[in-house]
Each structure stands twice: as structure tokens, then as C-alpha cells.
Scaffold this motif. Structure first.
Motif, PDB file in Angstrom:
ATOM      1  N   HIS B  68      31.425  18.004   7.288  1.00  0.00           N
ATOM      2  CA  HIS B  68      31.201  16.623   7.741  1.00  0.00           C
ATOM      3  C   HIS B  68      29.737  16.321   8.017  1.00  0.00           C
ATOM      4  N   TYR B 135      31.282  15.947  13.930  1.00  0.00           N
ATOM      5  CA  TYR B 135      32.414  16.469  14.713  1.00  0.00           C
ATOM      6  C   TYR B 135      32.931  17.798  14.174  1.00  0.00           C
ATOM      7  N   HIS B 201      44.774  19.965   2.575  1.00  0.00           N
ATOM      8  CA  HIS B 201      44.144  18.869   3.307  1.00  0.00           C
ATOM      9  C   HIS B 201      44.789  17.510   3.074  1.00  0.00           C
ATOM     10  N   GLU B 259      40.051  21.657   1.828  1.00  0.00           N
ATOM     11  CA  GLU B 259      38.719  21.335   2.346  1.00  0.00           C
ATOM     12  C   GLU B 259      37.727  22.466   2.094  1.00  0.00           C
TER      13      GLU B 259
HETATM   14 FE   LIG Z   1      37.446  17.869   7.964  1.00  0.00          FE
END
Ligand SMILES: [Fe+2]
Lengths: 269, 314
Positions: B68, B135, B201, B259
């Protein structure tokens, strides 16, 4: 008619240094021309939709009561530190959110301090909205395909049309996203890829002459070969906000140009 | 903060450390504004084991590779002594609004950038103290070490696996792993690595119970196919079948939208020399339908706890 203006704009941190490359200067001039037009038209609200603000669990509408801060870009952290302040029309956001839910697009209003507004929207607002007209923002839902995005936009358009303010709809998106993946001299920035360059030229020709058949062929054939920004969902979004639910008049394409290899555009619809 | 030490650094452990913000939300740490009734305990219990292990290992630094923090040009590495602020998850802002503060091992960060450049990779130090940490980085770090008393290095996920193809993208991550290992060795650090990745995911399109996000009666894997993929991958990693894992990884990424495509696990396993010993599975659980495994790789030269010394995954 309360939706008085529509624009497709591309922004990136490179536009903060227009002096470095005439193409950046061209894109900035284009954005400033749109801003002048908004003023002439008496725009009182701006609704942004950006491919850089992603939602995955339903729709998101920006309703920040304190949307102020400093945003440091994830890629250009050494040169792109953006203080920002948005005046958000929370009621408008709530109306759009409720309307979307009623039409089968449930979601949420976002009102959180330090919510990360995306770089592209912040820079677009910097150029288009120096007087801090109230705004709201709609996220680009990755699980809404082009068709669903268009139908969501049509539903929201009805709500906007019922408002009393003069509203501008701004889609923030690139055309192609074939960035340079190594460090370049910004003075030499150009749209990367022959196919991308051809796509941009054909795209501009089609929208400028209202040749919508060629446009859909260009997107289906040439667009499939290049890295378009979110499958050019911005077009579906904008088309959904047209009164007849489809493009009719030719666009006024003010400029196209490179943004670190990606292709940018500033156009009025 | 460590000062210069040369040579003999080592990676003392690696963790697959998934980052659904739900896990921090469920923990109710003082730093996170939203509060919960708990939830996702099996994954959080799994993380408790990792915390214990990290305390035993007494590392100098934890490095995390997060999908991210996506970067277009090269690999970016946090390289400013202190990062603090509020991080709001743009996807789950109702669950994650976290006031973070972390000390960064700048010397190691700069060494990683140098090693990357030496290997012909694009790399850049992130030196802006106002930078908002993503995050993914924060959740993995908090779940591994909620005391936040160990310096960290955050590494971005270069976009190459998505921009190019699997081969080019994972090769890039592999080189990043080797550069990271060299930098750790040269700076003399005892380092823990964390690959901040979920396995399968695909997830629910809506929160099943928006009134109670931690409603565990709604939690299950998104599809049986996805579950079977996760089990297959976990078993390969538990058995140390690393070549087989890398062979099926592209198909796993395609079919389960995994992911790990972002490169964190490739980076970590390559930095650890493609470990052929078995990983220890601390726990597996779903979060809004995604599959998450908390796993540990402990190199041969690290002290083993009783359970691991007795064989098990070897
Ligand atoms: Fe993620």
C-alpha cells in the motif's frame, strides 16, 4: 439546468513545475482556461471523481467537515508537499450518497480528519478552484465496471440537476498510464510509447469531431493494447452525467501532454 | 538508535504478516480511534506468537515491504529518523485511524538504497518527515510489535509486477531482496523481515454487517477455490518446497488475485536465500473473505523455541 460544466482533466506533481517542460506549461494553461470558464459560468459547486481515489466496498462520497492538511505524494515525496484545504458541501455529499443507495449503489459518506485525499484531486482543485468553491468528491469504485459507473453517474446527475446551485463535474484521470519507470530529465518528458501516442491522437480526433463510433472503436481496439487509466472509466462517468446519457456535442480538447510518460488531457465537454 | 557497525549482520527471522486493518481495529490499541468488540481472534492469536518470538530474538530492526505504498519509479525506503502522524485507511476509514510514531533505522535504509543502486535497481530514500505512512506498513508492524520499541525500515512496493509481467516484476523483487540482505550484512544489523501480504485477495463487495464490522458470524472465505489455493500455498511453504511455490505463484496470483503479487513475499524469501526449511504456520483466517496466513521463517542459525527445535516443519 444546474450542471453547467463538465471537464476531463489530468494532473500530477509535475504540473507544479510548469517551467520545466513546455508540455507541463500547456497542461497548466489548459487547467487555468477551465478555471476561467468556471468563473464565467458562475460555478458554485464542483463534484470531483478521481481514478486515484479508489473505493472497493461500495461507493464513497467525501463529506469531510475538516478536510485540511498537508499531503506528501507517495512517489514524489521530495518535491511534492501539498498543503490543502477543501470546503466540502456535506449536504450535497449526503444527498448523493442517499441517492446512490436508493439506486442500488450503497456506500458511505467520509468525514474523517486526515483522510488521505489523492494527489490528483488536490492538484486539480489547486488550479480549478482558487476561490475555494464548495466541493464534494466521488470515489472510483474498482468493482463498478464501465457500465455500472455510467449508471451510477446517471443517478447522481438527476440529484445534481435538482439542486439550485450551478455545478461543475470534473473527472480526474489520465488517458494512458505508461509511466517512465526510471528516472528521467523532466525537460525531456514525453508520452511514452508509439501505441499510446497514436491512441491519444485518435482519441482527440474522435471526441473533437463528435465521432462517437470511432471513439468506441478506438477505445475497444487501441485502448486494449495500452495501459489506460482504470479502463477509461472516467468516460463512462462523464457520459452518465450527460442529459441524454450519451455524448452528443464535440469536446473542446484544450491540450494533451505527458505526465512522466503517462498521457494527460484537459478537455471541456 | 544504532550507530555504524560493520559486517556480520543477519536476518534472524522472516514473517508473512498480513495487514487487514481489521486486526488492529479488533485489538483496540490506544493509537486507533475507532473501537471494537474484538474479532478475528485466530489471526490475532497467531500474531501473539510472533511477538513472543521477536522479543526472544532481540532484533535491531524490523523491515516491512508494503503493497500500500506503491511507487512507479524504483524502490523507495523510509530514511528519516522519525515518522509520526495519523494514518487513515482510505478503504476502511471507519476501522483504521491510527496515530503512529516510529523510529527509522536511517543508516540501514540508506545502505539498502545504495545496494539497490549498486545492483542496477532504481531506488530512492524517503526523507520527508511529513510523509504519511501507509496502513499496510503500520498494521504489520503493530501486530508484530505493538510496543513499537524496535526501529523500523519501510520499503515501498514498486509497481513492476503490475506494470510489466510476472517474470519481470518478481525478478525485480528478487533483486531487491538480495540488495536488502547485503545491506543488513554490511551494517551488522540483526534484522526481522515482514512481508505485508494477504494470500487470496478476492473479498465481499460489501461489508456483511456494516453495523458491526467485527460480526464473526459473517466471516468466511470468499470462495472454496480461493480456500483451496491458500491451503496449497501454505502447505508448500510449510514443507519448504520453495521452487514449487515460485512455480505456481503466478497462477495463484491470477486465480486468487493474491496480494503477494505485489512482491513482499518474494522480496523476503529471496533476502533469506530461498529457505528450503519449512515455515511455521501460526494461524490462518479470513477477513471479509480474503485469506490470511501468519507464518514464520526461522533460519537454522537462529535460536529455536522448544516446539520448533523438536522438528515439526523441518
Ligand atoms: Fe492490502
Amino acid at each position: 439546468m444546474t450542471v453547467v460544466a463538465r471537464a476531463l482533466v489530468s494532473t500530477a506533481p509535475q504540473l507544479l513545475k510548469p517551467e520545466l517542460n513546455p508540455a507541463y506549461g500547456g497542461l497548466v494553461n489548459g487547467l487555468q482556461a477551465v478555471e476561467v470558464d468556471f468563473k464565467k459560468l458562475g460555478v458554485e459547486r464542483i463534484v470531483y471523481w478521481s481514478t486515484q481515489w479508489i473505493s472497493v466496498l461500495g461507493q464513497m462520497f467525501q463529506a469531510g467537515s475538516d478536510l485540511t492538511g498537508t499531503h506528501v505524494d507517495e512517489n514524489w515525496h521530495e518535491s511534492c508537499e501539498l498543503p490543502f484545504h477543501f470546503r466540502v458541501d456535506q449536504k450535497l455529499a449526503a444527498e448523493l450518497c442517499a441517492g446512490a443507495a436508493k439506486a442500488g449503489f450503497p456506500g458511505q459518506c467520509i468525514d474523517y480528519r486526515d483522510f488521505p485525499v489523492d494527489t490528483a484531486t488536490i492538484i486539480a482543485d489547486r488550479f480549478l478552484n482558487p476561490d475555494k468553491i464548495p466541493v464534494t468528491m466521488v470515489a472510483c469504485n474498482v468493482y463498478c465496471d464501465n457500465e455500472k459507473t455510467k449508471s451510477l453517474a446517471s443517478e447522481l446527475f438527476k440529484i445534481l440537476e435538482a439542486r439550485k446551485e450551478k455545478i461543475a463535474i470534473v473527472a480526474v484521470s489520465l488517458l494512458s498510464t505508461s509511466y517512465h519507470t526510471s528516472t528521467i530529465d523532466l525537460r525531456e518528458d514525453a508520452i511514452r510509447g508509439d501505441e499510446e501516442n497514436a491512441f491519444v491522437a485518435n482519441f482527440v480526433r474522435a471526441v473533437s469531431s463528435a465521432d462517437w463510433i470511432t471513439l468506441s472503436k478506438t477505445i475497444a481496439h487501441d485502448g486494449a493494447k495500452i495501459r489506460t487509466d482504470m479502463g477509461l472509466k472516467a468516460l463512462s462517468w462523464l457520459e452518465g452525467t450527460m442529459p441524454a446519457g450519451r455524448f452528443s456535442q464535440p469536446w473542446n480538447v484544450l491540450v494533451t501532454g505527458p505526465l512522466y510518460g503517462a498521457s494527460g488531457i484537459v478537455a471541456q465537454l | 538508535m544504532k550507530t555504524t557497525r560493520s559486517g556480520n549482520g543477519e536476518i534472524v527471522a522472516g514473517f508473512l504478516a498480513p495487514h487487514p486493518p481489521h486486526l488492529v481495529y479488533a485489538e483496540n490499541p490506544t493509537q486507533n480511534e475507532p473501537k471494537s468488540r474484538g474479532g478475528w481472534e485466530p489471526l490475532r492469536w497467531a500474531y501473539e506468537n510472533c511477538r513472543q518470538r521477536i522479543k526472544e530474538l532481540k532484533p535491531d530492526v524490523i523491515l516491512v515491504h508494503s503493497p500500500h505504498w506503491q511507487t512507479v519509479v524504483g524502490h523507495h525506503v523510509t530514511a528519516t529518523p522519525r515518522l509520526e502522524g495519523r494514518s487513515v485507511d482510505p478503504i476502511f476509514p471507519h476501522l483504521f485511524r491510527f496515530d503512529y510514531g516510529m523510529d527509522v533505522d536511517v543508516e540501514l535504509a540508506e545502505a539498502i538504497v545504495d545496494e539497490c543502486k549498486g545492483a542496477g535497481l532504481e531506488a530512492k530514500p524517503m526523507q520527508n518527515p511529513k510523509f504519511r505512512v501507509d496502513y499496510g506498513t503500520i498494521v504489520s508492524l503493530h501486530m508484530l510489535n505493538p510496543d513499537w520499541d524496535i526501529p523500523v525500515v519501510g520499503i515501498s512496493a514498486n509497481n513492476s509486477p503490475y506494470f510489466y509481467d510476472d517474470k519481470i516484476g518478481q525478478e525485480e523483487m528478487s533483486q531487491l531482496g538480495h540488495a536488502t540482505a547485503k545491506a543488513i550484512a554490511k551494517t551488522g544489523r540483526r534484522a526481522v523481515l515482514a512481508a505485508s501480504n494477504t494470500l487470496s485477495h478476492l473479498h465481499f463487495p460489501q461489508e456483511p454487517n456494516p453495523g458491526l464490522p467485527e460480526d464473526m458470524s459473517c466471516e468466511h472465505i470468499q470462495s472454496q477455490a480461493q480456500y483451496e489455493w491458500d491451503v496449497k500455498i501454505i502447505n508448500l511453504l510449510r514443507a519448504g518446497k520453495i521452487d514449487e511455490f515460485f512455480e505456481v505463484m503466478p497462477q495463484f496470483c491470477r486465480e486468487a488475485f493474491a496480494e503477494i503479487k505485489a512482491g513482499g513475499l518474494t522480496w523476503m524469501l529471496e533476502a533469506m536465500g530461498r529457505p528450503r526449511y519449512g515455515a511455521k504456520l501460526h494461524g490462518y483466517g479470513t477477513v471479509i473473505g480474503t485469506g490470511n496466513a501468519v507464518m514464520e521463517w526461522l533460519p537454522d542459525n537462529s535460536p529455536k523455541s522448544d516446539s520448533q527445535a523438536s522438528g515439526g516443519q523441518k
